[in-house]
Design an enzyme around this catalytic site. Structure first.
Site, short mmCIF file in Angstrom:
data_model
loop_
_atom_site.label_atom_id
_atom_site.label_comp_id
_atom_site.label_asym_id
_atom_site.label_seq_id
_atom_site.Cartn_x
_atom_site.Cartn_y
_atom_site.Cartn_z
N ARG A 33 0.84 -1.28 0.01
CA ARG A 33 0.08 -0.04 -0.04
C ARG A 33 0.80 1.14 0.06
O ARG A 33 0.62 2.30 -0.99
CB ARG A 33 -0.97 0.08 1.20
CG ARG A 33 -2.10 -0.77 1.00
CD ARG A 33 -3.36 -0.92 1.93
NE ARG A 33 -2.45 -1.37 3.48
CZ ARG A 33 -3.16 -0.96 4.47
NH1 ARG A 33 -4.36 -0.09 4.61
NH2 ARG A 33 -2.60 -1.25 5.52
N ASN A 51 -6.76 -2.05 2.10
CA ASN A 51 -7.11 -3.48 2.36
C ASN A 51 -8.62 -3.68 2.10
O ASN A 51 -9.33 -3.21 2.48
CB ASN A 51 -6.65 -4.27 3.69
CG ASN A 51 -4.92 -4.21 3.50
OD1 ASN A 51 -4.42 -4.14 2.55
ND2 ASN A 51 -4.48 -4.18 4.90
#
Ligand SMILES: [Zn+2]
Ligand SMILES: [Zn+2]
Length: 767
Positions: A33, A51
């Site tokens: 990320r 997520n």
């Protein structure tokens, strides 16, 4: 306000586009990320990455050329510890994000409003579609503020167009005018669309022609792909069963109206109300008494051996079109028996072996799969057999509103549905199915993450069944360990009992909870399924059970119930060597009986039903002597009942002293002896079936009358049996005892998670 935002692709600084990217694979917890956030920032793009249950979700906004550059480098940005299986990208609505953020899952807010359920096409929309003067004439995906898909198209809450799969369909001017006009019936109708701007149906004429010709056709419905075939065409029905690998389990018939329904079933006023309800469930109805010979042959293929048929009205305008054009059709989920319903692009690679099935599709994406609901009338009440489209997610009527707790309950192994509490509300999710196949287990895991995300639920308590080998048990323990959540193991029948008091609101008063089903892991390691409990506040004491019976060959006895009969006969013969039952050679299974490991015992009423069905109906009524689906033989036995027949079989209560708290046992021996005697005397099957049902009902009532509690609940799959429940209700009506009818929370394992939630909350609040 959303009206402008969702369709505007322009900003002050020039053209801005947006994409929604899903990355699947080993992509979480490896620094992917931050790497993506750096890439986006370098390219001057805005948005977020988070997520998700499927991997990573990204929303990225900016000039189209830079978006393309981002998409191109997405995969190679993955750190070496990870692995990308697939990246999907779709146009999204510009949300005018500033900067690029990494969103934490815990950012997802607790949703405190109910998630809306899918609703069948309303009469006003149907009129518009039929009206040649209306601009939605012949537009089969017409919806409005009060009808259309909801839960199945939501990408998030709150329910706004940008959070549905329709966000990719910018409104045309007339639709936008309707959407913004407070006087219009589509004012802020999030699913609004028309032939100009909305999703489209393709291949309808070809599909209709194939259906008419007796072919099996696939159709993209509301919650997934379905298989259709003419319900008045024996070869078409046979073909559908062959394609689905489903030889015995009953199928449902979709009809255009009450007149069509009456060709197959008896429809009274109550049934009609359920049929035309906005939820549009499959309603199990008695077969019509005066069917034509041709329809009798069809019905025997649709519900083999049963005196009932499942009927539903059109789910959408598209379905309406099909049944008006073709007549009644069988509608079944498009998947092999045992697999979950197909709902994504699986249709390009169909889950059934024969790819030659013509397909009617539309391009409105389905966000989450959903089967059709199944309901059954129980006296004046409605009992849900399968909680799904139109009824799920179902708000759970807890004693007190949640006090900030976050709970996940995962159900059992069959008819799995999950329940959750997100601090604000408690719900029972839709039917997922039996978790025997790998595909079904994958669907379960995906579904749990999806529902947790949708509700902003971050479980600190995870409840599961006490059975150590259920997939859901092992998954729940693993999931809880990863998250540091507490685990609550809930005995199967305690969960059933706890679920049974919710609907009547009997939270704080002692009740007698009778739990009769096929099987559940008992606290003593025995397989239970014929118990009664003194239940109160999430805790229960067992006061009665069925005398244990043997399952020769273990699991094999569940598939081949003649083995159970052989076990019962052998046990009676142990004290009475002269006892014989027609067609059951003595001694055949003796070697099995001598080895306890091959011969577990159970207190299951479901197994007693199986044994009685074998004895009463005889092999010629029992296809292949094997059970074709859960509850199969019990359903055949219920269908065989002759309501005019008198008498009942004895199932006496005998005092029991061996186990703590257990006071009574229902002794099956006199019942089996009487059935064998009647069978040898050649009594009609309908009489014997009726006497069996009445015997069980009276045995239950005899126990009720020996208990201090004046309230009785029925739970467990056995109580899907309309005849049995009605006999019990009739027997109790003149007494001081009050019975809770089966209702919206399924009495079968589909309701387990609701009860697990109650027990988890009780445990949590006590501790
Ligand atoms: Zn409507
Ligand atoms: Zn339009």
């Amino acid at each position: 306000m959303n009206g402008e935002r969702e369709i505007s692709q322009q900003s002050a600084g020039g053209t801005v586009g947006a994409i929604r990217v899903t990355v699947r694979g080993t992509v979480q917890g490896i620094g992917y990320r931050p790497a993506l956030a750096r890439l986006a920032t370098r390219l001057g793009l805005a948005g977020w990455v988070a997520n998700s249950g499927r991997g990573l979700e990204l929303h990225v906004e900016g000039p189209p050329d830079r978006l393309a550059a981002f998409e191109q480098r997405c995969r190679s940005t993955c750190p070496p510890e990870g692995h990308v299986d697939a990246i999907q990208s779709a146009p999204a609505v510009v949300q005018l994000e500033s900067g690029f953020q990494i969103r934490d899952r815990s950012d997802v807010a607790e949703v405190d409003t109910p998630v809306p359920t899918d609703r069948v096409t309303c009469p006003i929309c149907r009129d518009e579609i039929a009206d040649p003067q209306n601009r939605r004439h012949g537009y089969w995906l017409t919806t409005c503020s009060s009808c259309g898909p909801r839960y199945t198209i939501l990408t998030g809450m709150p329910y706004e167009r940008y959070a549905t799969t329709l966000h990719g369909f910018p409104l045309c001017d007339p639709c936008r005018a309707e959407y913004e006009n407070p006087e219009d019936r589509r004012f802020h109708a999030q699913t609004i669309g028309c032939p100009n701007c909305g999703p489209q149906v393709v291949d309808l004429p070809r599909g209709l022609a194939a259906l008419r010709a007796g072919e099996v056709v696939a159709l993209k419905g509301v919650g997934g792909y379905q298989l259709l075939a003419r319900a008045d065409h024996t070869a078409a029905i046979d073909r559908l069963r062959q394609v689905k690998h489903r030889p015995w389990k009953p199928l449902a018939i979709m009809v255009a109206d009450v007149a069509q329904a009456r060709r197959f079933a008896s429809v009274d006023g109550t049934a009609e109300r359920h049929l035309i309800s906005a939820a549009g469930p499959i309603v199990i109805l008695p077969r019509a008494p005066d069917m034509t010979a041709k329809l009798v042959a069809c019905s025997e293929r649709i519900g083999p051996g049963l005196n009932s048929l499942g009927i539903l009205f059109p789910t959408s305008a598209l379905h309406q079109r099909v049944v008006e054009e073709v007549g009644p059709v069988i509608v079944s989920s498009a998947n092999l028996e045992g697999d979950p319903i197909a709902f994504r692009a699986e249709i390009a690679d169909p889950p059934w072996p024969d790819a030659a099935v013509p397909t009617i599709v539309h391009n409105r994406p389905i966000q989450r799969p959903l089967d059709d609901s199944v309901v059954r009338a129980m006296g004046p009440h409605l009992a849900v057999i399968r909680l799904a489209r139109g009824l799920a997610p179902l708000p759970l009527p807890l004693a007190a509103p949640p006090q900030g707790e976050h709970v996940l309950a995962v159900g059992g192994q069959q008819k799995v549905a999950i329940a959750l509490v997100n601090g604000r509300q408690a719900i029972l999710g839709p039917h997922i199915g039996d978790l025997a196949s790998l595909a079904a287990r994958r669907r379960f895991v995906e579904h749990v993450h999806d529902l947790l995300d949708l509700y902003g639920c971050h479980p600190t308590v995870v409840a599961h069944d006490a059975h150590p080998d259920y997939f859901t048990t092992r998954w729940a323990q693993d999931f809880a360990a990863q998250r540091g959540a507490a685990v609550v193991s809930v005995q199967h029948h305690l969960a059933h009992a706890a679920s049974s008091v919710l609907q009547p609101g009997w939270w704080n008063t002692p009740v007698l909870a009778v739990t009769w089903d096929g099987s559940g892991w008992g606290s003593d390691g025995m397989i239970w399924g014929g118990e009664a409990w003194s239940y109160s506040l999430g805790a229960a004491t067992r006061c009665c059970r069925l005398r244990p019976l043997r399952l020769p060959g273990g699991e094999a006895a569940i598939h081949e119930p003649w083995r159970i009969v052989a076990g019962l006969v052998a046990e009676i013969r142990a004290n009475d060597p002269g006892f014989t039952a027609l067609g059951f050679p003595t001694g055949a299974l003796d070697p099995v009986f001598r080895q306890p490991l091959l011969c577990p015992v159970t207190t299951s009423i479901g197994r007693l039903f199986d044994a009685a069905a074998v004895l009463i109906l005889g092999p010629d009524r029992l296809p292949g002597r094997r059970v074709g689906y859960e509850g199969h033989f019990a359903a055949l036995l219920e269908s065989a009942c002759d309501p005019q027949a008198e008498g009942q079989y004895p199932l006496p209560l005998v005092p029991h002293r061996g186990i703590a708290h257990l006071e009574w046992e229902w002794d099956w021996e006199p019942l089996i002896r009487q059935i064998v005697q009647d069978q040898q005397a050649g009594l009609p099957r309908g009489t014997m079936a009726m006497r069996f049902h009445r015997g069980l009902a009276m045995a239950l009532v005899a126990l009720v009358q020996r208990q201090p509690a004046t309230r009785v609940t029925l739970s467990g799959g056995v109580f899907q049996n309309q005849m049995l429940v009605q006999l019990i209700a009739q027997a109790l009506v003149t007494t001081r005892y009050e019975m809770a009818w089966p209702g919206l929370i399924p009495v079968n394992d589909g309701g387990l998670a609701a009860g697990q939630t109650v027990v988890a909350l009780a445990t949590f609040r006590r501790g």
